[in-house]
Write a protein that holds these residues in place. Structure first.
Motif, PDB file in Angstrom:
ATOM      1  N   TRP A 129      32.311  97.448  46.885  1.00 60.45           N
ATOM      2  CA  TRP A 129      32.202  98.657  46.070  1.00 60.45           C
ATOM      3  C   TRP A 129      30.884  98.622  45.302  1.00 60.45           C
ATOM      4  CZ3 TRP A 129      32.094  99.970  40.806  1.00 60.45           C
ATOM      5  CH2 TRP A 129      32.371 101.307  40.509  1.00 60.45           C
ATOM      6  N   ILE A 130      30.225  99.759  45.188  1.00 58.75           N
ATOM      7  CA  ILE A 130      28.920  99.842  44.536  1.00 58.75           C
ATOM      8  C   ILE A 130      29.040 100.514  43.166  1.00 58.75           C
ATOM      9  CG2 ILE A 130      26.610 100.869  44.675  1.00 58.75           C
ATOM     10  CD1 ILE A 130      26.929  98.704  46.738  1.00 58.75           C
ATOM     11  N   TYR A 131      28.483  99.851  42.150  1.00 57.41           N
ATOM     12  CA  TYR A 131      28.338 100.472  40.827  1.00 57.41           C
ATOM     13  C   TYR A 131      26.887 100.890  40.698  1.00 57.41           C
ATOM     14  CZ  TYR A 131      27.881 101.317  35.889  1.00 57.41           C
ATOM     15  OH  TYR A 131      27.618 101.914  34.692  1.00 57.41           O
ATOM     16  N   ASP A 132      26.671 102.191  40.532  1.00 59.22           N
ATOM     17  CA  ASP A 132      25.333 102.750  40.370  1.00 59.22           C
ATOM     18  C   ASP A 132      25.193 103.164  38.915  1.00 59.22           C
ATOM     19  OD1 ASP A 132      23.067 104.417  40.265  1.00 59.22           O
ATOM     20  OD2 ASP A 132      23.404 105.167  42.288  1.00 59.22           O
ATOM     21  N   GLU A 133      24.213 102.599  38.209  1.00 53.71           N
ATOM     22  CA  GLU A 133      24.045 102.905  36.792  1.00 53.71           C
ATOM     23  C   GLU A 133      23.839 104.401  36.548  1.00 53.71           C
ATOM     24  OE1 GLU A 133      22.189  98.713  35.128  1.00 53.71           O
ATOM     25  OE2 GLU A 133      20.811 100.323  35.651  1.00 53.71           O
ATOM     26  N   SER A 134      23.218 105.104  37.471  1.00 51.61           N
ATOM     27  CA  SER A 134      22.943 106.529  37.263  1.00 51.61           C
ATOM     28  C   SER A 134      24.215 107.375  37.326  1.00 51.61           C
ATOM     29  CB  SER A 134      21.910 107.045  38.268  1.00 51.61           C
ATOM     30  OG  SER A 134      22.407 106.961  39.581  1.00 51.61           O
ATOM     31  N   THR A 135      25.195 106.950  38.105  1.00 51.03           N
ATOM     32  CA  THR A 135      26.440 107.723  38.210  1.00 51.03           C
ATOM     33  C   THR A 135      27.575 107.124  37.391  1.00 51.03           C
ATOM     34  OG1 THR A 135      27.067 106.553  40.234  1.00 51.03           O
ATOM     35  CG2 THR A 135      25.899 108.634  40.495  1.00 51.03           C
ATOM     36  N   GLY A 136      27.479 105.849  37.019  1.00 49.44           N
ATOM     37  CA  GLY A 136      28.536 105.202  36.248  1.00 49.44           C
ATOM     38  C   GLY A 136      29.832 105.116  37.037  1.00 49.44           C
ATOM     39  N   ALA A 137      30.935 105.087  36.311  1.00 50.29           N
ATOM     40  CA  ALA A 137      32.271 105.092  36.913  1.00 50.29           C
ATOM     41  C   ALA A 137      33.166 105.933  36.005  1.00 50.29           C
ATOM     42  CB  ALA A 137      32.798 103.676  37.067  1.00 50.29           C
ATOM     43  N   PRO A 138      32.933 107.262  36.000  1.00 55.84           N
ATOM     44  CA  PRO A 138      33.643 108.144  35.065  1.00 55.84           C
ATOM     45  C   PRO A 138      35.166 108.032  35.128  1.00 55.84           C
ATOM     46  CG  PRO A 138      31.962 109.367  36.270  1.00 55.84           C
ATOM     47  CD  PRO A 138      32.015 107.984  36.846  1.00 55.84           C
ATOM     48  N   ASP A 139      35.714 107.812  36.324  1.00 55.09           N
ATOM     49  CA  ASP A 139      37.168 107.687  36.452  1.00 55.09           C
ATOM     50  C   ASP A 139      37.701 106.453  35.733  1.00 55.09           C
ATOM     51  OD1 ASP A 139      37.163 110.002  37.931  1.00 55.09           O
ATOM     52  OD2 ASP A 139      37.306 108.978  39.863  1.00 55.09           O
ATOM     53  N   ASP A 140      36.806 105.503  35.456  1.00 53.97           N
ATOM     54  CA  ASP A 140      37.191 104.259  34.779  1.00 53.97           C
ATOM     55  C   ASP A 140      36.633 104.179  33.362  1.00 53.97           C
ATOM     56  OD1 ASP A 140      38.584 102.961  37.044  1.00 53.97           O
ATOM     57  OD2 ASP A 140      36.614 103.127  37.980  1.00 53.97           O
ATOM     58  N   GLY A 141      36.174 105.325  32.838  1.00 53.44           N
ATOM     59  CA  GLY A 141      35.703 105.371  31.462  1.00 53.44           C
ATOM     60  C   GLY A 141      34.270 104.918  31.244  1.00 53.44           C
ATOM     61  N   ILE A 142      33.486 104.770  32.334  1.00 55.16           N
ATOM     62  CA  ILE A 142      32.086 104.350  32.216  1.00 55.16           C
ATOM     63  C   ILE A 142      31.213 105.575  32.507  1.00 55.16           C
ATOM     64  CG2 ILE A 142      30.319 102.726  32.979  1.00 55.16           C
ATOM     65  CD1 ILE A 142      32.803 101.359  31.759  1.00 55.16           C
TER      66      ILE A 142
END
Length: 54
Positions: free
Chosen positions: A11-24
């Motif tokens: 799974w990729i975490y991209d700083e520009s998109t964050g992880a909105p579904d997980d509160g980021i």
């Protein structure tokens, strides 16, 4: 902005998109992601992520 990949599931975490579904929120740098956050796909810890070039 950088990208980080989970070494367990890919799974990729991209700083520009964050992880909105997980509160980021979008734009959240990796070092600002809470230390107790886990991969939304497999539950891996932040220690199980590695910075990658995309």
């Amino acid at each position: 902005m950088r990208t980080w990949m989970c070494l367990i599931c890919g799974w990729i975490y991209d700083e520009s998109t964050g992880a909105p579904d997980d509160g980021i929120a979008p734009g959240t740098k990796w070092e600002d992601v809470p230390p107790n956050w886990v991969c939304p796909e497999c539950g891996a810890r932040k220690d199980d992520f590695e910075m990658v070039e995309i």
